[in-house]
Design an enzyme around this catalytic site. Structure first.
Site, short mmCIF file in Angstrom:
data_model
loop_
_atom_site.label_atom_id
_atom_site.label_comp_id
_atom_site.label_asym_id
_atom_site.label_seq_id
_atom_site.Cartn_x
_atom_site.Cartn_y
_atom_site.Cartn_z
CG HIS A 152 1.29 -8.64 -14.49
ND1 HIS A 152 0.97 -9.91 -15.01
CD2 HIS A 152 1.28 -8.68 -13.33
CE1 HIS A 152 0.50 -10.81 -13.90
NE2 HIS A 152 1.20 -9.96 -12.58
CB SER A 273 13.19 3.85 -41.29
OG SER A 273 12.38 3.85 -42.65
CE LYS A 279 10.66 3.67 -36.56
NZ LYS A 279 9.83 2.93 -37.22
CD GLU A 286 14.05 -3.52 -33.20
OE1 GLU A 286 12.94 -3.79 -33.41
OE2 GLU A 286 14.85 -2.69 -33.94
#
Ligand code: ARG
Length: 454
Positions: A152, A273, A279, A286
């Site tokens: 979880h 980024s 970043k 992803e």
């Protein structure tokens, strides 16, 4: 007026049904199938030996011409089968027109697809294996890296990082087994089915199968040209594989977040980024997660196309190639990137250690009480109360005073509390498949055996 309408409609339809932009990649297998077929025709006397040789030589040249671009596969050629045949007649003369005797594009395309997919399956199986090697190497160097195990997405029980890496290894092994199993049903020869009722020429199908390396003959000509199960199965295997990849990538995305910071990915696999200088996005992971959606779509697109088709060949089936090729391309590159991720992954142990909540040892405390004869359900309640107590005091389980432990159960003593250690907790799980050190070593052994076996 009628004429120009007619011309326009012909143009419209030619453009609409041309599949050569997609099926051009079948040219080698199409030619391979045709060479075998020409030999089959020689065997039954439809072609003389001389004619057979002329056709074979021309086909071999055409393969070279297509590969080099000397023969341009333009849309007006409709599909790869027509393109090859047209060029064959140009080069060999009218004898080239004999090649299609007793054959239909329906059994031809099914043969081409199976020849093509058979090679692809072997390539993908090799790539999965490469990824398993990377995971095995990672597991070998992280046996002693203790890590939080989650359920979880809450810290659950301590594990060894190698145990996690091996969990992915064994999942990939199932993918590879599914692929090997689906290959058996791919490697069956449809050629000889003709349009659907079987060829009226006594072509020796066993000879064709032998020439083309198929393990068997399709037993029924209607089934032979209707069947696209082998593509659906392959796409289902790819889907499961991509879902495995996607779920692991989700772990990586979470673990590389600012809050977790458990891992660093190779800087070449992360990107910055365009606006935020700090970043380092886990783009590779992803994008792999995103690519999984594509492959699910490919499977859905194929089975939706097939659903409700009458037997045998229907033009709808021409639409099988785009999802098939898309899935092949996606899975192929995905496995390369995914392997690179595991090869270069680093676990930030200091950071992991700081984040490990000793509430993860609660199960061990309950197990301890159980070993003292307390029914597990009761021990579970006792330890839950201790965990709440620690939470309300804002401290960890280890910091609660012994006196308090003893208020909850007389079985607790200094030794037990002193031994609340994460690595000891993992080693309690020494049974086969557990996260204990020896158990993980046994799994490493199993993994090595699997790779040694092929
Ligand atoms: N281009 C077609 C396909 O990919 C080949 C089979 C065509 N058969 C036919 N009867 N039109 O499915």
């Amino acid at each position: 007026m009628t004429d120009s309408r007619d011309i326009a409609l012909k143009q419209l339809m030619d453009d609409f049904h041309a599949s050569i932009d997609v099926d051009r990649r079948l040219f080698r297998v199409d030619i391979r199938g045709s060479i075998a077929y020409a030999r089959g025709l020689v065997r039954i006397g439809v072609l003389t030996g001389e004619e057979g040789r002329t056709i074979e030589d021309a086909l071999a040249e055409i393969e070279g011409e297509i590969a080099s671009g000397a023969y341009a596969l333009t849309r007006d050629l409709e599909d790869i089968h027509m393109a090859v045949e047209k060029r064959l007649i140009e080069k060999a003369g009218p004898v080239g027109g004999k090649l299609h005797t007793g054959r239909s594009r329906n059994d031809q395309i099914a043969t081409d697809e199976r020849l093509y997919l058979r090679e692809v399956v072997d390539d993908i199986a090799g790539r999965i294996r490469g990824c398993q090697e990377a995971l095995l190497a990672l597991a070998e160097r992280t046996v002693d890296v203790v890590f939080p195990g989650y359920t979880h997405l809450q810290q659950a029980q301590p594990i060894r990082f190698a145990h996690y890496a091996l969990s992915l290894f064994f999942g990939l092994q199932r993918d590879r087994e599914r692929l090997a199993d689906c290959r058996k049903r791919i490697n069956i020869l449809p050629l000889g089915a003709g349009a659907m009722a079987g060829s009226a020429f006594p072509i020796d199908r066993a000879f064709l199968a032998e020439e083309l390396g198929f393990d068997g003959l399709s037993p029924n000509s209607i089934d032979a040209v209707s069947d696209r199960d082998f593509i659906a199965e392959f796409l289902a295997v790819c889907t499961m594989l991509m879902i495995h990849i996607s779920r692991a990538c989700e772990d990586l995305v979470i673990w590389s977040s600012t809050e977790f910071g458990y891992i660093t990915q190779h800087p070449r696999l992360a990107t910055g980024s365009s606006i935020m200088p700090q970043k380092k996005n886990p783009d590779a992971a992803e994008l792999l997660r995103g690519k999984a959606g594509r492959v699910v779509g490919d499977l859905v697109s194929l089975v939706t196309m097939l659903k409700g088709l009458p037997h045998a060949y229907n033009k709808d089936m021409q639409e099988d190639k785009e999802p098939l090729f898309d899935a092949i391309d996606t899975v192929t590159v995905a496995l390369t990137v995914y392997t690179a991720i595991w090869e270069t992954l680093e676990v930030r142990e200091a950071r992991v250690n700081r984040s490990m909540d000793d509430a993860m040892l609660a199960t061990d405390l309950a197990d301890f009480l159980t070993r003292c004869g307390v029914p597990f359900r009761e021990g579970h309640g006792t330890v839950a109360a201790l965990v709440d107590e620690a939470a309300s005091r804002g401290c960890s389980l280890r910091d609660l005073p012994l006196a308090l432990y003893q208020q909850y159960s007389e079985h607790f003593d200094e030794a037990v509390i002193g031994q609340l250690r994460f690595d000891d907790s993992t080693d309690m799980r020494a049974l086969p498949g557990g996260t204990g050190r020896n158990s993980v070593l046994r799994q490493l052994e199993q993994a090595r055996d699997i790779l040694a076996g092929g």
